[in-house]
Design a protein around this motif. Structure first.
Motif, PDB file in Angstrom:
ATOM      1  N   LYS A  65       9.182   8.033  -8.239  1.00  0.00           N
ATOM      2  CA  LYS A  65       8.687   8.265  -6.876  1.00  0.00           C
ATOM      3  C   LYS A  65       8.250   6.983  -6.191  1.00  0.00           C
ATOM      4  O   LYS A  65       8.550   6.774  -5.008  1.00  0.00           O
ATOM      5  N   TYR A  66       7.534   6.122  -6.906  1.00  0.00           N
ATOM      6  CA  TYR A  66       6.945   4.945  -6.274  1.00  0.00           C
ATOM      7  C   TYR A  66       7.664   3.639  -6.590  1.00  0.00           C
ATOM      8  O   TYR A  66       7.358   2.617  -5.977  1.00  0.00           O
ATOM      9  N   GLY A  67       8.589   3.673  -7.531  1.00  0.00           N
ATOM     10  CA  GLY A  67       9.275   2.462  -7.916  1.00  0.00           C
ATOM     11  C   GLY A  67       8.420   1.606  -8.834  1.00  0.00           C
ATOM     12  O   GLY A  67       7.224   1.848  -8.999  1.00  0.00           O
ATOM     13  N   ASN A 166      -2.763   1.226   8.340  1.00  0.00           N
ATOM     14  CA  ASN A 166      -2.956   0.758   6.968  1.00  0.00           C
ATOM     15  C   ASN A 166      -4.424   0.461   6.701  1.00  0.00           C
ATOM     16  O   ASN A 166      -5.265   0.572   7.595  1.00  0.00           O
ATOM     17  N   SER A 167      -4.732   0.131   5.480  1.00  0.00           N
ATOM     18  CA  SER A 167      -6.060  -0.382   5.068  1.00  0.00           C
ATOM     19  C   SER A 167      -7.194   0.642   5.057  1.00  0.00           C
ATOM     20  O   SER A 167      -8.335   0.285   4.775  1.00  0.00           O
ATOM     21  N   ILE A 192       1.490   8.248   3.589  1.00  0.00           N
ATOM     22  CA  ILE A 192       2.789   7.677   3.234  1.00  0.00           C
ATOM     23  C   ILE A 192       2.663   6.608   2.158  1.00  0.00           C
ATOM     24  O   ILE A 192       3.664   6.112   1.650  1.00  0.00           O
ATOM     25  N   GLY A 193       1.434   6.235   1.836  1.00  0.00           N
ATOM     26  CA  GLY A 193       1.191   5.236   0.804  1.00  0.00           C
ATOM     27  C   GLY A 193      -0.231   5.366   0.316  1.00  0.00           C
ATOM     28  O   GLY A 193      -0.927   6.336   0.630  1.00  0.00           O
ATOM     29  N   LEU A 194      -0.673   4.397  -0.446  1.00  0.00           N
ATOM     30  CA  LEU A 194      -2.024   4.441  -1.009  1.00  0.00           C
ATOM     31  C   LEU A 194      -3.085   4.401   0.088  1.00  0.00           C
ATOM     32  O   LEU A 194      -3.988   5.242   0.131  1.00  0.00           O
TER      33      LEU A 194
END
Length: 229
Positions: A65-67, A166-167, A192-194
């Motif tokens: 999933k995340y590479g 982000n962030s 969509i990300g961490l």
């Protein structure tokens, strides 16, 4: 125990990032007989130590999933990573090694300079992307995969604006939006990300207007994708 190094670069507040990572991966594995502990490796990537009856499956699932960061690449192969910088020479993506998406490779996103294209599609540092390698002649070059282009164009052609942020954690972003009284102006916030999220605005909601409101409350880069309304 199985260890998976994921293509998720930790940045901003490390403690907060690890806490968010633990929550995210635990949620990913909630239906699998495995537990996960997170840490950051020496190169800043997220390390997941997975244990339990399904640990091998779980580790492979997270890697798929995340590479996983790479040190060598193959031409025509697709890799997951995140945008590390944007300048006149192109978009730089970190997949473990640096991949440069030159202006020529960005033409699938329309005309304009690199900065104009990035602005049009809300592209900001740390935005998770998938790229396909094209060449390794002194510099590794590539372009966005078809799936990545389809996602970006799908957002661009939608009827509503979207904000790429982000962030900050999803809860921090939600709190800032509510504090400014814009809870009713959005459909929701998608992770969509961490520490990267997409805010989906409602019809007739002005994305840049919300950025102006919440910008001072969040220490973040915010990209805007104007819909077709």
């Amino acid at each position: 125990m199985e260890t998976a190094i994921l293509t998720i670069k930790l940045y901003a507040n490390l403690e907060r990032a690890l806490s968010s990572a633990a929550f995210m991966l635990e949620n990913e594995l909630k239906d699998i007989d495995a537990t996960v502990e997170v840490s950051v490796n020496s190169e800043g990537w997220l390390q997941a130590n997975v244990s339990g009856e399904d640990e091998v499956f779980a580790a492979n699932f997270l890697t798929d999933k995340y590479g996983t960061p790479v040190t060598k690449v193959e031409n025509t192969v697709a890799y997951k990573g995140s945008i590390s910088s944007i300048d006149d020479e192109g978009i730089t993506v970190d997949i473990g090694v640096t991949v440069k998406l030159l202006p020529e490779a960005l033409k699938a996103l329309g005309v304009g300079s690199v900065s104009q294209i990035a602005s049009r599609f809300g592209l900001i540092p740390h935005f998770p992307v998938s790229v396909r390698i094209e060449g390794q002649d002194g510099m590794i070059t590539g372009r966005f995969t078809k799936d990545q282009l389809d996602l970006l164009w799908g957002w661009k052609k939608a009827a509503t604006d979207r904000l790429i942020v982000n962030s900050v954690t999803r809860s921090e972003l939600k709190s800032a939006i509510k504090k400014k009284g814009h809870g009713r102006d959005i459909y929701g916030i998608e992770r969509i990300g961490l520490l990267e999220s997409v805010v989906v605005c409602r019809e007739k909601t002005d994305g840049p207007g919300i950025v102006a409101e919440i910008g001072p409350l969040v220490k973040a880069d915010i990209g805007v994708i104007r819909g077709t309304h």
